[in-house]
Enzyme design. Structure first.
Site, PDB file in Angstrom:
ATOM      1  N   HIS A  70       0.800  -1.224   0.000  1.00 35.56           N
ATOM      2  CA  HIS A  70       0.000   0.000   0.000  1.00 35.56           C
ATOM      3  C   HIS A  70       0.833   1.274   0.000  1.00 35.56           C
ATOM      4  O   HIS A  70       0.388   2.316   0.504  1.00 35.56           O
ATOM      5  CB  HIS A  70      -0.954   0.026   1.206  1.00 35.56           C
ATOM      6  CG  HIS A  70      -1.685  -1.260   1.391  1.00 35.56           C
ATOM      7  ND1 HIS A  70      -1.176  -2.288   2.167  1.00 35.56           N
ATOM      8  CD2 HIS A  70      -2.850  -1.716   0.900  1.00 35.56           C
ATOM      9  CE1 HIS A  70      -2.008  -3.316   2.128  1.00 35.56           C
ATOM     10  NE2 HIS A  70      -3.026  -3.005   1.369  1.00 35.56           N
ATOM     11  N   CYS A  71       2.050   1.226  -0.540  1.00 33.52           N
ATOM     12  CA  CYS A  71       2.931   2.413  -0.568  1.00 33.52           C
ATOM     13  C   CYS A  71       3.139   2.995   0.826  1.00 33.52           C
ATOM     14  O   CYS A  71       3.371   4.199   0.962  1.00 33.52           O
ATOM     15  CB  CYS A  71       2.383   3.491  -1.506  1.00 33.52           C
ATOM     16  SG  CYS A  71       2.212   2.961  -3.208  1.00 33.52           S
ATOM     17  N   ALA A  72       3.033   2.148   1.865  1.00 34.62           N
ATOM     18  CA  ALA A  72       3.197   2.629   3.255  1.00 34.62           C
ATOM     19  C   ALA A  72       4.256   1.782   3.955  1.00 34.62           C
ATOM     20  O   ALA A  72       3.964   1.030   4.885  1.00 34.62           O
ATOM     21  CB  ALA A  72       1.861   2.563   3.983  1.00 34.62           C
TER      22      ALA A  72
END
Lengths: 378, 378
Positions: free
Chosen positions: A335-337
């Site tokens: 999640h690009c996190a």
């Protein structure tokens, strides 16, 4: 398809969005480039959208609403346009790569110092850490309004109070909250609000922007034609032109403007209440299923996001099974996190993220919970 | 309205453009973010558009087709991503501010030296000047394929041969030619082709991009989420992801893709022939009208643009009269081309620009010429 990937992009848009784009496609010339009917129609559409967005986010000046192609661009503009060599920036482990990568680059290439407030294993942050990590040269604090992974909301009032007490600015990443709750930049103490058009605002992709408090000076990121002040060798000084170069996405902005009309009819409170109810319904249905781990803090208000895993199953495999066997769209992986997955201990496994919108039904939420119950028993 | 401002943006689009956008609005998730039907549909649409554009511009690799929000962004990416302190760049007086302002900024802030090949009073350049102005540290030549003011075409083959002989790259601004003539980057010797979607390509606003020859390494301009390689602190190395951060304009790209289909059906030669015929028809009708000065060189091929003035009348007043009294949309003023207006001697007066498209009719061209005849007699 039961679409529960609204934190990536909302798939169902209000019907007037498409119609507004079609209409625009037949009438809009190029805004600020001439005074004929087509050009004026474009200028009118775009300025009207600025006025609506200024009202929507409580930005004092419509001309301080800047359009971008997405929130990643907004955040790049804000961070690269505010941070200078020797400055310090403070952020959190909750951030998306749209905040992290610009900060990492400014640290590596421009001598900007960066600190991150850590998250615990429920994705919660300790607000005292902001106070602790402030420095005399802290130029800004940049943080998300809600984690795009856990859905945990962040107390922006508290952070902005600390930032302002130290003479720092607050840059808000409202990717997960714009359109799904009241985001009042004045009440929250936000200096630069970054938003995207295609998520909670239910507009088309290719739209986004930023609202800038009066007195905040952001250097241009891209420069070029503006249709005004042609003989100036530098980008014009005044907002929004200072940060907008080249032809705007007038057709997309027309769609976004129609989406704002739709949201204004419903009201932010109604959207927030509905998404919270759907989220709680899902959370209560899945949290006690044996083998399921839900991430995040559900003790209070929450964005319309629930991330979970089934035992140690790879999140991609669970998401694929949901898609293929049940027709349910979710988002697995990282999640690009990256920092938050590390904090949650889910770097290898990822997590399966369910995210809801105004158009999600109770039946869809229940179907997703039922599918998870079956998968957890398998 | 007789719309003759197609060099700013084409107002009339092929009907399938709007339909493709509507369809996309109902089916596209977020490309590269998940594997459910919506996300795959987005990825498929966007990759399909890369393939079409690669064929259209003769770019060897579809993954070297990068999407941007407009050509100004493409040019900012190319120039800022290629030029380093100590480099020299060569350009021309014909350029739009989308080329000039990035160069001026790189000169002021990054220690890049810049020279401009001068234009004469017909907007023509002397190709020997390129040879004369090359330096051992010339990293690139950047120039337009056709002036957005006079419509003069530039001999790109000749310039690329000089650039390559000196080990420099050629960056092409194809704002006025992409879609209106065959732009074959291989045949022209172009290393980086920058294009916009909303002009000759007849796609929606908010679309544009660049085609990059294999081996050309452009540093990222904006950085952020990519949906892949989440744990990398820097933007992924591979094109197109290296230069694309955040959610792409999938809805706009779907429209652009449909526009390319339409152009492929017609064929570039037919579009070019039609626009040249309209341009010649207009030029021949107006050039002998007493009091009218036409700018540019009409001795050979020409883009679909004619710029002119009536005696010393302010170009804005003439354009307003055309709009208000005849319903003809043109573009007066400086056209974001400051150096060329200075070369033409029209800095104070500006010029009235007429620009045509595939959809312009002979009757519209004739009506514009008739209107000018009346205005010149007034």
């Amino acid at each position: 398809m039961i679409y529960l990937d609204n934190a990536a992009t909302t798939l169902r848009k209000p019907p007037q969005v498409g119609q507004a784009m079609l209409d625009a496609l037949q009438t809009l010339g190029n805004s600020s480039r001439g005074t004929h009917a087509g050009a004026l129609d474009a200028a009118h559409t775009i300025y009207g959208a600025r006025v609506k967005l200024a009202q929507f986010f409580h930005c004092a000046r419509p001309d301080h609403v800047v359009f971008t192609s997405n929130i990643t661009e907004s955040l790049n503009i804000a961070l690269c346009g505010l941070l200078r060599p020797g400055d310090h920036a403070l952020s959190t482990d909750l951030e998306h790569n749209s905040v992290l990568r610009p900060l990492y680059r400014l640290s590596a290439e421009r001598g900007v110092a960066v600190d991150f407030v850590p998250a615990d294993r429920q994705g919660c942050i300790d607000y005292d850490d902001f106070e602790r990590l402030m420095r005399p040269n802290t130029k800004l604090v940049v943080c998300t309004h809600a984690s795009n992974l856990t859905g945990n909301l962040v107390d922006i009032n508290r952070i902005s109070a600390i930032a302002h007490a130290h003479g720092a600015l607050l840059v808000l990443d409202a990717a997960q909250t714009a359109g799904t709750r009241d985001v009042d930049m004045e009440a929250l103490g936000v200096d630069v609000l970054c938003f995207t058009g295609h998520k909670g605002l239910m507009g088309p992709q290719g739209t986004g922007g930023m609202c800038i408090r009066e007195g905040v000076e952001i250097a241009p990121f891209k420069v070029g034609g503006t249709g005004v002040q042609t003989y100036s060798v530098t980008q014009p000084e005044q907002y929004p032109t200072r940060l907008e170069a080249g032809t705007l996405n007038g057709h997309g902005i027309a769609g976004l403007s129609a989406a704002i009309d739709y949201l204004n009819e419903i009201g932010a409170e109604a959207v927030e209440a509905r998404e919270l109810a759907l989220t709680r319904r899902f959370y209560e249905a899945v949290r006690m299923i044996p083998g399921i781990t839900v991430y995040g803090d559900f003790s209070g208000a929450h964005a319309g996001i629930v991330a979970l895993n089934i035992r140690d199953c790879d999140s991609g495999e669970i998401s694929d099974a949901l898609s293929e066997d049940y027709g349910i769209a979710t988002r697995p992986g990282a999640h690009c996190a990256p920092r938050l997955h590390e904090a949650l201990g889910t770097k290898a496994q990822g997590a399966v993220r369910f995210s809801f919108s105004w158009f999600t039904t109770e039946a869809e939420v229940d179907a997703a919970a039922d599918a998870l119950r079956e998968l957890a028993q398998a």
